[in-house]
Design a protein around this motif. Structure first.
Motif, PDB file in Angstrom:
ATOM      1  N   ALA A 232     -10.026 -53.345  36.003  1.00 37.69           N
ATOM      2  CA  ALA A 232     -10.244 -52.143  36.812  1.00 37.69           C
ATOM      3  C   ALA A 232     -11.317 -52.379  37.875  1.00 37.69           C
ATOM      4  CB  ALA A 232     -10.643 -50.983  35.910  1.00 37.69           C
ATOM      5  N   GLU A 263      -9.296 -41.107  44.770  1.00 37.92           N
ATOM      6  CA  GLU A 263      -8.638 -41.953  43.776  1.00 37.92           C
ATOM      7  C   GLU A 263      -9.561 -43.068  43.297  1.00 37.92           C
ATOM      8  OE1 GLU A 263      -4.928 -45.130  43.444  1.00 37.92           O
ATOM      9  OE2 GLU A 263      -5.159 -43.903  45.251  1.00 37.92           O
ATOM     10  N   LYS A 267     -11.216 -43.331  39.472  1.00 35.55           N
ATOM     11  CA  LYS A 267     -11.055 -44.531  38.646  1.00 35.55           C
ATOM     12  C   LYS A 267     -12.413 -45.106  38.247  1.00 35.55           C
ATOM     13  CE  LYS A 267      -8.034 -48.565  38.470  1.00 35.55           C
ATOM     14  NZ  LYS A 267      -7.002 -49.337  39.196  1.00 35.55           N
ATOM     15  N   LEU A 285      -6.780 -45.632  33.002  1.00 39.43           N
ATOM     16  CA  LEU A 285      -7.167 -46.314  34.223  1.00 39.43           C
ATOM     17  C   LEU A 285      -5.980 -46.704  35.104  1.00 39.43           C
ATOM     18  CD1 LEU A 285     -10.004 -48.673  32.909  1.00 39.43           C
ATOM     19  CD2 LEU A 285     -10.254 -46.734  34.452  1.00 39.43           C
TER      20      LEU A 285
END
Length: 461
Positions: A232, A263, A267, A285
């Motif tokens: 991520a 966005e 995240k 995620l």
């Protein structure tokens, strides 16, 4: 309160001295092999990395011993055939040294093979004794290092990973704030450079999770979660990098829309919350990459460049063998031994290290030789020898703790052993000729490698 660098220097010095004392206590002839193992293992950033290197070093030692036995058994009677096969092995070891998983083992196998065939003088009994001694010394160095670093101020892979993770998340959050509005092309370029550094840190995180995780409870028991965090982080860095890249047709970079920024921030918030809460899963995620994709983060040498490096090792070692055979070079087997080890080691490292390596060699050797000539002959007790090595290793690790001086740390630690190895014999001797001849050979080999390295520069891509 002692600093981290001071603690690390103390651990290296303690391990170094213990390995020498135990080797001498057991009556082993070459205690400096165990000491060099300590230096190599301690040059890594974390205990987990050192364990991986220790495993690779042991595998390489075993493989190199087997190869040496085969070479001595079947080819020792034919000089040209032996040298030809030996040069092919050097090229193979150089090419395979770029393997991301077991590259160090390939390089170490060639180094051990070189030492056994050179020092063993093609005698079966001597070579076998050398193999056993090498394995004993390597195992001793690994065991001593592991015990000291495990119980004296332990610095686990887990601590290092979470320090990197916190740093990466803080940097990503800062970059999100900077991209909230359109920024100038100059600022965009600076941000791209910062993101490149952040991605290097993420690559380190990926590497750490692939290391042995014994003793790292959170990492070993929640491995998939921290792998997801690493993925991520990389995806967020990629998106930020996309928006930071300048558009030459405009005066500013591509403006991030509110949806894009929302966005990314969502995240990042999920990621930060997951890191704080061990019980929180990472399934929300929505990752687009797999763990396998992250292995490409670390730069890999192309097949073409690997082949060129292998060819250069072949040529350099072949020239050194020719010079050794047809020119009266002092030092007996030491010249081909050193040239083979240095050629393969340097050709598998980043280019341009010859000049810094020569500078480090000169600076450290002057200090060590002064101590060797004017101080060491007066040592009559083991504790004096131990104190000498303790002070020198501690000083090297403490003074050269910054990344810019890493070469001083690695080479300096090795030269302390190499230039004073006669003092570590079961019957110590102090002759200035051997270390001086070694230095002359080193600089001659550096010159040969530098010549061929400069000659091959146009071939690389």
């Amino acid at each position: 309160m002692l600093s981290f660098t001071t603690k690390d220097a103390l651990k290296v010095a303690i391990s170094f001295v213990i390995s020498i004392v135990l080797s001498l206590y057991f009556g082993w002839e070459k205690p400096y092999w165990a000491a060099v193992t300590i230096v190599v293992l301690a040059s890594n950033e974390t205990y987990g990395q050192s364990l991986k290197v220790a495993r690779e070093r042991l595998m390489g030692t075993l493989a190199g011993a087997i190869i040496a036995i085969i070479l001595i058994a079947f080819f020792s009677q034919d000089r040209l055939l032996f040298i030809g096969i030996y040069l092919i092995l050097a090229a193979i070891a150089t090419y395979m040294a770029f393997d991301p998983k077991h590259g160090y083992a390939y390089r170490m196998s060639f180094i051990v093979c070189t030492m056994i065939t050179a020092v063993g003088s093609f005698d079966d009994f001597t070579s076998f004794s050398m193999i056993i001694l090498r394995l004993q010394e390597t195992l001793l160095g690994i065991v001593v290092y592991s015990l000291v670093y495990r119980f004296v101020w332990p610095n686990s892979t887990e601590n290092y990973f979470f320090t990197l993770l916190d740093k990466v998340l803080l940097e990503l959050k800062t970059y999100c704030i900077q991209l909230n509005d359109a920024i100038s092309i100059e600022d965009g370029q600076k941000l791209v450079e910062k993101l490149a550094h952040t991605q290097q840190q993420i690559a380190k995180m990926e590497m750490l999770l692939d290391l042995p995780l014994s003793g790292s409870y959170r990492l070993s028991n929640q491995l998939k979660k921290w792998q997801s965090c690493t993925i991520a982080s990389y995806e967020i860095a990629q998106k930020l990098n996309h928006f930071a890249v300048q558009d030459p047709k405009q005066e500013t970079t591509t403006k991030v829309t509110s949806n894009d920024l929302d966005e990314i921030q969502r995240k990042l918030a999920l990621l930060q919350e997951g890191v704080k809460n061990d019980e929180r899963p990472m399934g929300q995620l929505s990752l687009t990459k797999s763990w396998h994709d992250l292995t490409n983060l670390s730069p890999m040498e192309s097949s073409r460049n690997r082949l060129i490096n292998a060819m250069m090792s072949f040529i350099i070692i072949g020239c050194c063998f020719g010079a050794w055979i047809y020119i009266p070079i002092m030092g007996s087997y030491m010249f081909p031994l050193l040239s083979s080890i240095l050629a393969v080691s340097i050709m598998t490292m980043p280019k341009g290290l010859i000049k810094p390596a020569a500078t480090v060699t000169f600076n450290t050797s002057v200090i060590i030789l002064i101590e060797y000539v004017f101080l060491m002959p007066y040592f009559t007790e083991l504790w004096q020898l131990c104190l000498f090595y303790f002070i020198n290793i501690f000083a090297i690790w403490r003074i050269c703790s910054t990344p810019a001086l890493a070469l001083y740390k690695l080479l300096g630690g090795n030269f302390v052993v190499i230039l004073t190895m006669s003092a570590l014999n079961l019957t110590p001797s102090y002759s200035i000729e051997t270390p001086l001849n070694t230095l002359i050979m080193l600089f001659l080999i550096f010159g040969i490698i530098s010549f061929f390295e400069n000659l091959s520069k146009p071939l690389y891509k």
